[in-house]
Design a protein around this motif. Structure first.
Motif, PDB file in Angstrom:
ATOM      1  N   GLU A  65      69.031  30.375  70.282  1.00 13.87           N
ATOM      2  CA  GLU A  65      68.281  29.279  70.903  1.00 13.87           C
ATOM      3  C   GLU A  65      67.832  29.557  72.349  1.00 13.87           C
ATOM      4  O   GLU A  65      66.647  29.345  72.665  1.00 13.87           O
ATOM      5  N   PRO A  66      68.698  30.009  73.255  1.00 17.70           N
ATOM      6  CA  PRO A  66      68.249  30.210  74.642  1.00 17.70           C
ATOM      7  C   PRO A  66      67.111  31.224  74.754  1.00 17.70           C
ATOM      8  O   PRO A  66      66.131  30.981  75.460  1.00 17.70           O
ATOM      9  N   ILE A  67      67.252  32.346  74.054  1.00 17.94           N
ATOM     10  CA  ILE A  67      66.210  33.377  74.136  1.00 17.94           C
ATOM     11  C   ILE A  67      64.920  32.885  73.494  1.00 17.94           C
ATOM     12  O   ILE A  67      63.820  33.061  74.040  1.00 17.94           O
ATOM     13  N   TYR A  68      65.038  32.247  72.335  1.00 22.48           N
ATOM     14  CA  TYR A  68      63.841  31.728  71.662  1.00 22.48           C
ATOM     15  C   TYR A  68      63.101  30.746  72.559  1.00 22.48           C
ATOM     16  O   TYR A  68      61.862  30.808  72.687  1.00 22.48           O
ATOM     17  N   LEU A  74      57.282  31.119  77.785  1.00 25.62           N
ATOM     18  CA  LEU A  74      56.414  32.118  78.414  1.00 25.62           C
ATOM     19  C   LEU A  74      55.157  32.359  77.583  1.00 25.62           C
ATOM     20  O   LEU A  74      54.063  32.544  78.140  1.00 25.62           O
ATOM     21  N   LYS A  75      55.282  32.330  76.273  1.00 24.00           N
ATOM     22  CA  LYS A  75      54.121  32.553  75.412  1.00 24.00           C
ATOM     23  C   LYS A  75      53.115  31.417  75.510  1.00 24.00           C
ATOM     24  O   LYS A  75      51.910  31.622  75.240  1.00 24.00           O
ATOM     25  N   GLU A  76      53.557  30.247  75.906  1.00 24.10           N
ATOM     26  CA  GLU A  76      52.624  29.137  76.110  1.00 24.10           C
ATOM     27  C   GLU A  76      51.757  29.355  77.341  1.00 24.10           C
ATOM     28  O   GLU A  76      50.666  28.778  77.452  1.00 24.10           O
ATOM     29  N   GLU A  77      52.222  30.185  78.260  1.00 15.97           N
ATOM     30  CA  GLU A  77      51.499  30.417  79.508  1.00 15.97           C
ATOM     31  C   GLU A  77      50.520  31.577  79.426  1.00 15.97           C
ATOM     32  O   GLU A  77      49.515  31.604  80.135  1.00 15.97           O
ATOM     33  N   ARG A  78      50.810  32.561  78.536  1.00 18.80           N
ATOM     34  CA  ARG A  78      49.935  33.726  78.444  1.00 18.80           C
ATOM     35  C   ARG A  78      50.214  34.477  77.138  1.00 18.80           C
ATOM     36  O   ARG A  78      51.265  34.295  76.524  1.00 18.80           O
ATOM     37  N   HIS A  79      49.275  35.331  76.775  1.00 16.30           N
ATOM     38  CA  HIS A  79      49.461  36.206  75.616  1.00 16.30           C
ATOM     39  C   HIS A  79      50.178  37.475  76.050  1.00 16.30           C
ATOM     40  O   HIS A  79      49.872  38.044  77.100  1.00 16.30           O
ATOM     41  N   TYR A  80      51.135  37.915  75.248  1.00 14.46           N
ATOM     42  CA  TYR A  80      51.858  39.142  75.544  1.00 14.46           C
ATOM     43  C   TYR A  80      51.454  40.242  74.569  1.00 14.46           C
ATOM     44  O   TYR A  80      51.469  40.042  73.358  1.00 14.46           O
ATOM     45  N   ASP A  81      51.085  41.387  75.121  1.00 16.89           N
ATOM     46  CA  ASP A  81      50.707  42.517  74.288  1.00 16.89           C
ATOM     47  C   ASP A  81      51.910  43.070  73.529  1.00 16.89           C
ATOM     48  O   ASP A  81      51.769  43.543  72.399  1.00 16.89           O
ATOM     49  N   GLU A  82      53.074  43.043  74.165  1.00 18.43           N
ATOM     50  CA  GLU A  82      54.296  43.468  73.504  1.00 18.43           C
ATOM     51  C   GLU A  82      55.459  42.600  73.991  1.00 18.43           C
ATOM     52  O   GLU A  82      55.543  42.264  75.179  1.00 18.43           O
ATOM     53  N   ILE A  83      56.338  42.239  73.052  1.00 20.01           N
ATOM     54  CA  ILE A  83      57.623  41.627  73.400  1.00 20.01           C
ATOM     55  C   ILE A  83      58.673  42.676  73.077  1.00 20.01           C
ATOM     56  O   ILE A  83      58.913  42.999  71.913  1.00 20.01           O
ATOM     57  N   ILE A  84      59.274  43.226  74.107  1.00 21.12           N
ATOM     58  CA  ILE A  84      60.114  44.418  73.992  1.00 21.12           C
ATOM     59  C   ILE A  84      61.587  44.044  74.090  1.00 21.12           C
ATOM     60  O   ILE A  84      61.991  43.272  74.962  1.00 21.12           O
ATOM     61  N   TYR A  85      62.371  44.612  73.196  1.00 18.83           N
ATOM     62  CA  TYR A  85      63.818  44.450  73.263  1.00 18.83           C
ATOM     63  C   TYR A  85      64.430  45.805  73.580  1.00 18.83           C
ATOM     64  O   TYR A  85      64.185  46.797  72.892  1.00 18.83           O
ATOM     65  N   MET A  86      65.213  45.861  74.653  1.00 20.12           N
ATOM     66  CA  MET A  86      65.870  47.096  75.054  1.00 20.12           C
ATOM     67  C   MET A  86      67.163  47.248  74.261  1.00 20.12           C
ATOM     68  O   MET A  86      68.063  46.413  74.354  1.00 20.12           O
ATOM     69  N   THR A  87      67.255  48.303  73.443  1.00 27.00           N
ATOM     70  CA  THR A  87      68.398  48.463  72.557  1.00 27.00           C
ATOM     71  C   THR A  87      68.616  49.937  72.239  1.00 27.00           C
ATOM     72  O   THR A  87      67.641  50.693  72.078  1.00 27.00           O
ATOM     73  N   MET A 124      61.816  38.197  64.119  1.00 26.96           N
ATOM     74  CA  MET A 124      60.735  37.229  64.189  1.00 26.96           C
ATOM     75  C   MET A 124      59.918  37.248  65.487  1.00 26.96           C
ATOM     76  O   MET A 124      58.744  36.869  65.479  1.00 26.96           O
ATOM     77  N   LEU A 125      60.512  37.688  66.599  1.00 24.21           N
ATOM     78  CA  LEU A 125      59.818  37.607  67.890  1.00 24.21           C
ATOM     79  C   LEU A 125      59.491  38.965  68.507  1.00 24.21           C
ATOM     80  O   LEU A 125      58.430  39.141  69.092  1.00 24.21           O
ATOM     81  N   VAL A 126      60.417  39.892  68.392  1.00 23.19           N
ATOM     82  CA  VAL A 126      60.255  41.187  69.067  1.00 23.19           C
ATOM     83  C   VAL A 126      59.193  42.030  68.358  1.00 23.19           C
ATOM     84  O   VAL A 126      59.164  42.114  67.127  1.00 23.19           O
ATOM     85  N   THR A 127      58.314  42.652  69.139  1.00 24.14           N
ATOM     86  CA  THR A 127      57.273  43.503  68.571  1.00 24.14           C
ATOM     87  C   THR A 127      57.534  44.988  68.788  1.00 24.14           C
ATOM     88  O   THR A 127      56.925  45.824  68.128  1.00 24.14           O
ATOM     89  N   LEU A 128      58.423  45.311  69.729  1.00 21.65           N
ATOM     90  CA  LEU A 128      58.714  46.712  70.023  1.00 21.65           C
ATOM     91  C   LEU A 128      60.145  46.827  70.530  1.00 21.65           C
ATOM     92  O   LEU A 128      60.542  46.099  71.446  1.00 21.65           O
ATOM     93  N   GLU A 129      60.912  47.720  69.922  1.00 19.10           N
ATOM     94  CA  GLU A 129      62.285  47.960  70.361  1.00 19.10           C
ATOM     95  C   GLU A 129      62.357  49.348  70.987  1.00 19.10           C
ATOM     96  O   GLU A 129      61.915  50.336  70.391  1.00 19.10           O
ATOM     97  N   ILE A 130      62.937  49.422  72.186  1.00 18.51           N
ATOM     98  CA  ILE A 130      62.929  50.672  72.955  1.00 18.51           C
ATOM     99  C   ILE A 130      64.348  51.073  73.336  1.00 18.51           C
ATOM    100  O   ILE A 130      65.152  50.248  73.773  1.00 18.51           O
TER     101      ILE A 130
END
Length: 236
Positions: A65-68, A74-87, A124-130
């Motif tokens: 819930e907190p991360i979602y 933030l997505k309501e304010e702008r479009h993100y080219d990538e949502i990255i999760y550091m893992t 469901m949310l992350v588009t790129l894992e690095i």
């Protein structure tokens, strides 16, 4: 470029973006890094952001819930080219990936902690894992700073010398050659004569030879890939 970083430990990121190249990039208006403290988005009176994992086992998991909620905000304010999760189990970060990300406008980074984040967020949310390497560190903050640094320095105008980034290690698939500066002779340790010759063609050939030799000795995997690509490009 704007980079939004979500973390439970924002203080870990106060240093990297307040000095040197990253600081100048922001002062010049070429990049903006915004760090978001996840804790205010936590649940209940104690602003909880983690919980025990289903199925048992050691280590806590960052709750969905907190991360979602902060991501959607933030997505309501702008479009993100990538949502990255550091893992650690993400795609290995390298120079070509840094080059590609430097062409984007808005990036979001989620820093994991504990045993990581709820898998549903990744699905469901992350588009790129690095991943920045085959090892585990205490959280994603330092990894996010590494990625942000590598990306921001490639933005035109960030470096004082526009050609500097183009000659970095890995840009052409090879390690960079040795570099020297004044004095030309220090306690008998001399700069190679070719670098003092003023003959640019010979200097460039020397640098290429040194790059090839250094890569072959230190990173045979890169050397093999470079040779294979070079042969492929020479085919009619």
């Amino acid at each position: 470029m704007r980079i939004d970083i979500i973390t439970v430990h924002p203080e870990l990121l106060s240093g990297p973006f307040s000095h040197s190249i990253l600081k100048r990039a922001q002062e010049r208006g070429l990049a903006q890094v915004v760090v978001h403290d996840l804790r205010p988005w936590g649940l209940g009176r104690h602003q909880q952001v983690d919980d025990y994992q289903y199925g048992g086992g050691a280590g806590m998991v960052m709750m969905i819930e907190p991360i979602y909620n902060v991501v959607q905000h933030l997505k309501e304010e702008r479009h993100y080219d990538e949502i990255i999760y550091m893992t650690p189990d993400g795609k290995r970060f390298d120079q070509p990936m840094a080059n590609r990300l430097s062409l984007q406008e808005n990036l979001m980074m989620i820093c994991g902690h504990y045993k990581g984040i709820d898998q549903r967020l990744r699905d469901m949310l992350v588009t790129l894992e690095i991943s920045i390497g085959d090892y585990v560190i205490s959280g994603g903050e330092l990894a996010a700073a590494v990625v942000a640094d590598a990306v921001i320095r490639l933005i035109p105008g960030v470096l004082n010398d526009e050609t500097s980034a183009l000659t970095d290690t890995f840009q052409d698939g090879l390690l960079a050659p040795p570099v020297y500066t004044r004095p030309p002779d220090f306690m008998g340790w001399k700069v190679p004569d070719v670098l003092l010759s003023g003959h640019q063609a010979k200097i460039e050939q020397w640098r290429l030879d040194q790059s090839l030799q250094r890569t072959k000795e230190r990173r045979p995997d890169l050397y093999k890939k470079f040779i294979e690509n070079d042969h492929a490009n020479q085919k009619p």
